[in-house]
Design a protein around this motif. Sequence first.
Motif, PDB file in Angstrom:
ATOM      1  N   MET A  83      35.660  17.420  22.868  1.00 35.11           N
ATOM      2  CA  MET A  83      34.802  16.569  22.046  1.00 35.11           C
ATOM      3  C   MET A  83      33.646  15.985  22.869  1.00 35.11           C
ATOM      4  O   MET A  83      32.509  15.924  22.412  1.00 35.11           O
ATOM      5  N   ALA A  84      33.930  15.562  24.099  1.00 33.60           N
ATOM      6  CA  ALA A  84      32.893  14.961  24.935  1.00 33.60           C
ATOM      7  C   ALA A  84      31.778  15.964  25.227  1.00 33.60           C
ATOM      8  O   ALA A  84      30.587  15.625  25.176  1.00 33.60           O
ATOM      9  N   LYS A  85      32.156  17.215  25.538  1.00 27.66           N
ATOM     10  CA  LYS A  85      31.167  18.258  25.816  1.00 27.66           C
ATOM     11  C   LYS A  85      30.343  18.554  24.564  1.00 27.66           C
ATOM     12  O   LYS A  85      29.115  18.733  24.620  1.00 27.66           O
ATOM     13  N   TYR A  86      31.015  18.618  23.434  1.00 25.13           N
ATOM     14  CA  TYR A  86      30.379  18.857  22.136  1.00 25.13           C
ATOM     15  C   TYR A  86      29.321  17.793  21.857  1.00 25.13           C
ATOM     16  O   TYR A  86      28.183  18.098  21.465  1.00 25.13           O
ATOM     17  N   ILE A  87      29.673  16.530  22.096  1.00 23.16           N
ATOM     18  CA  ILE A  87      28.741  15.430  21.859  1.00 23.16           C
ATOM     19  C   ILE A  87      27.572  15.482  22.835  1.00 23.16           C
ATOM     20  O   ILE A  87      26.416  15.287  22.437  1.00 23.16           O
ATOM     21  N   ARG A  88      27.851  15.764  24.097  1.00 22.33           N
ATOM     22  CA  ARG A  88      26.775  15.863  25.088  1.00 22.33           C
ATOM     23  C   ARG A  88      25.767  16.941  24.708  1.00 22.33           C
ATOM     24  O   ARG A  88      24.554  16.766  24.861  1.00 22.33           O
ATOM     25  N   GLU A  89      26.263  18.069  24.204  1.00 18.68           N
ATOM     26  CA  GLU A  89      25.376  19.159  23.811  1.00 18.68           C
ATOM     27  C   GLU A  89      24.473  18.732  22.649  1.00 18.68           C
ATOM     28  O   GLU A  89      23.266  19.012  22.649  1.00 18.68           O
ATOM     29  N   ILE A  90      25.048  18.054  21.683  1.00 16.04           N
ATOM     30  CA  ILE A  90      24.269  17.588  20.532  1.00 16.04           C
ATOM     31  C   ILE A  90      23.204  16.584  20.963  1.00 16.04           C
ATOM     32  O   ILE A  90      22.030  16.675  20.570  1.00 16.04           O
ATOM     33  N   LEU A  91      23.597  15.625  21.790  1.00 14.00           N
ATOM     34  CA  LEU A  91      22.655  14.602  22.243  1.00 14.00           C
ATOM     35  C   LEU A  91      21.533  15.217  23.076  1.00 14.00           C
ATOM     36  O   LEU A  91      20.376  14.783  22.985  1.00 14.00           O
ATOM     37  N   GLN A  92      21.856  16.227  23.876  1.00 16.28           N
ATOM     38  CA  GLN A  92      20.820  16.883  24.680  1.00 16.28           C
ATOM     39  C   GLN A  92      19.824  17.612  23.783  1.00 16.28           C
ATOM     40  O   GLN A  92      18.610  17.575  24.018  1.00 16.28           O
ATOM     41  N   LEU A  93      20.329  18.265  22.748  1.00  9.81           N
ATOM     42  CA  LEU A  93      19.446  18.944  21.806  1.00  9.81           C
ATOM     43  C   LEU A  93      18.541  17.955  21.080  1.00  9.81           C
ATOM     44  O   LEU A  93      17.346  18.219  20.872  1.00  9.81           O
ATOM     45  N   ILE A 101      31.754   3.206  10.058  1.00 10.92           N
ATOM     46  CA  ILE A 101      31.007   4.291  10.718  1.00 10.92           C
ATOM     47  C   ILE A 101      30.380   3.783  12.008  1.00 10.92           C
ATOM     48  O   ILE A 101      30.426   4.454  13.044  1.00 10.92           O
ATOM     49  N   GLU A 102      29.794   2.594  11.950  1.00 14.03           N
ATOM     50  CA  GLU A 102      29.178   1.999  13.145  1.00 14.03           C
ATOM     51  C   GLU A 102      30.182   1.921  14.286  1.00 14.03           C
ATOM     52  O   GLU A 102      29.887   2.350  15.419  1.00 14.03           O
ATOM     53  N   PHE A 103      31.374   1.426  14.011  1.00 14.74           N
ATOM     54  CA  PHE A 103      32.368   1.268  15.072  1.00 14.74           C
ATOM     55  C   PHE A 103      32.903   2.615  15.559  1.00 14.74           C
ATOM     56  O   PHE A 103      33.202   2.771  16.747  1.00 14.74           O
ATOM     57  N   GLU A 104      33.015   3.600  14.670  1.00 11.97           N
ATOM     58  CA  GLU A 104      33.448   4.926  15.110  1.00 11.97           C
ATOM     59  C   GLU A 104      32.393   5.567  16.008  1.00 11.97           C
ATOM     60  O   GLU A 104      32.728   6.189  17.022  1.00 11.97           O
ATOM     61  N   LEU A 105      31.127   5.431  15.642  1.00  6.69           N
ATOM     62  CA  LEU A 105      30.054   5.997  16.464  1.00  6.69           C
ATOM     63  C   LEU A 105      29.974   5.300  17.822  1.00  6.69           C
ATOM     64  O   LEU A 105      29.688   5.930  18.843  1.00  6.69           O
ATOM     65  N   MET A 106      30.263   4.007  17.848  1.00  6.58           N
ATOM     66  CA  MET A 106      30.276   3.276  19.111  1.00  6.58           C
ATOM     67  C   MET A 106      31.354   3.819  20.048  1.00  6.58           C
ATOM     68  O   MET A 106      31.214   3.774  21.270  1.00  6.58           O
ATOM     69  N   LYS A 107      32.421   4.345  19.481  1.00  7.70           N
ATOM     70  CA  LYS A 107      33.515   4.895  20.292  1.00  7.70           C
ATOM     71  C   LYS A 107      33.176   6.271  20.847  1.00  7.70           C
ATOM     72  O   LYS A 107      33.543   6.589  21.981  1.00  7.70           O
ATOM     73  N   VAL A 108      32.490   7.101  20.059  1.00  7.14           N
ATOM     74  CA  VAL A 108      32.288   8.491  20.472  1.00  7.14           C
ATOM     75  C   VAL A 108      30.963   8.738  21.187  1.00  7.14           C
ATOM     76  O   VAL A 108      30.836   9.693  21.957  1.00  7.14           O
ATOM     77  N   LEU A 109      29.960   7.895  20.943  1.00  8.72           N
ATOM     78  CA  LEU A 109      28.652   8.098  21.559  1.00  8.72           C
ATOM     79  C   LEU A 109      28.513   7.254  22.821  1.00  8.72           C
ATOM     80  O   LEU A 109      28.924   6.093  22.834  1.00  8.72           O
ATOM     81  N   PRO A 110      27.931   7.793  23.878  1.00  2.00           N
ATOM     82  CA  PRO A 110      27.685   6.986  25.079  1.00  2.00           C
ATOM     83  C   PRO A 110      26.706   5.855  24.763  1.00  2.00           C
ATOM     84  O   PRO A 110      25.746   6.044  24.009  1.00  2.00           O
ATOM     85  N   LYS A 111      26.942   4.710  25.342  1.00  2.39           N
ATOM     86  CA  LYS A 111      26.178   3.514  25.008  1.00  2.39           C
ATOM     87  C   LYS A 111      24.685   3.671  25.243  1.00  2.39           C
ATOM     88  O   LYS A 111      23.868   3.129  24.501  1.00  2.39           O
ATOM     89  N   ASP A 112      24.323   4.455  26.254  1.00  2.00           N
ATOM     90  CA  ASP A 112      22.897   4.614  26.563  1.00  2.00           C
ATOM     91  C   ASP A 112      22.163   5.484  25.541  1.00  2.00           C
ATOM     92  O   ASP A 112      20.937   5.631  25.621  1.00  2.00           O
ATOM     93  N   HIS A 113      22.901   6.041  24.585  1.00  7.47           N
ATOM     94  CA  HIS A 113      22.273   6.844  23.537  1.00  7.47           C
ATOM     95  C   HIS A 113      22.339   6.170  22.162  1.00  7.47           C
ATOM     96  O   HIS A 113      21.852   6.746  21.187  1.00  7.47           O
ATOM     97  N   TRP A 114      22.930   5.000  22.075  1.00  3.02           N
ATOM     98  CA  TRP A 114      23.080   4.372  20.764  1.00  3.02           C
ATOM     99  C   TRP A 114      21.741   4.180  20.065  1.00  3.02           C
ATOM    100  O   TRP A 114      21.580   4.529  18.900  1.00  3.02           O
TER     101      TRP A 114
END
Length: 216
Positions: free
Chosen positions: A1-11, A159-172
């Motif tokens: 999941m972490a790699k998946y999220i990093r790829e999305i954020l990089q795109l 949703i806000e709290f779930e996104l806070m858990k899965v997204l790195p803080k520097d990308h919020w």
Amino acid sequence: MAKYIREILQLLDDYYGAEYRCYLSHENAWQLLTATILSAQCTDDRVNQVTKELFKKYDTLEKLAAADISELEQDIFSTGFYRNKAKNILASTNMLLEKFEGEVPRTMEELTSLPGVGRKTANVIRGNIYGEPSIVVDTHVKRISKKLGFTDQEDPEKIEFELMKVLPKDHWISYNTQIIAHGRTICTARKPKCGECFLAGYCREGRKVTGRKDDM
């Protein structure tokens, strides 16, 4: 999941840039607060048209707080729900003067104590004015985050709290504006352009259309 999220954020960073952008025109905190109250169930473009004249007419917090409610209702009529919005604008601006010495507060608790201000509006203020990492769950963020599998919730606060858990803080903060831009231009609600979408392989609907699949 972490790699998946990093790829999305990089795109997202590559396509939209990582700089933060606010779509509501403002010159200071009380103007942004007012504009955000007006933005409920209204497009940012419409709000910006209204506030262009509104902030000329009421060019100080004191003038806006002292506005005649009937006149203010007419000033903001085209944003919809104008009676309730006018009431909240007058109540919140007066509270700023009486309780906060004319300054827009920065904490979630103080901001949500203002009439008409929920977590979404408070997070807009915290992110734009004070640079506090915050996630604003508007219709685009809710819809696209669900498509990407970041949440299955319907309630914006959950949703806000779930996104806070899965997204790195520097990308919020950047995630907010990137997803809003994506929802307005590519992943539109009525007719998403899945064939043009660089996130199609990560999206529940996009995979069906393109046949591409990127594992979590």
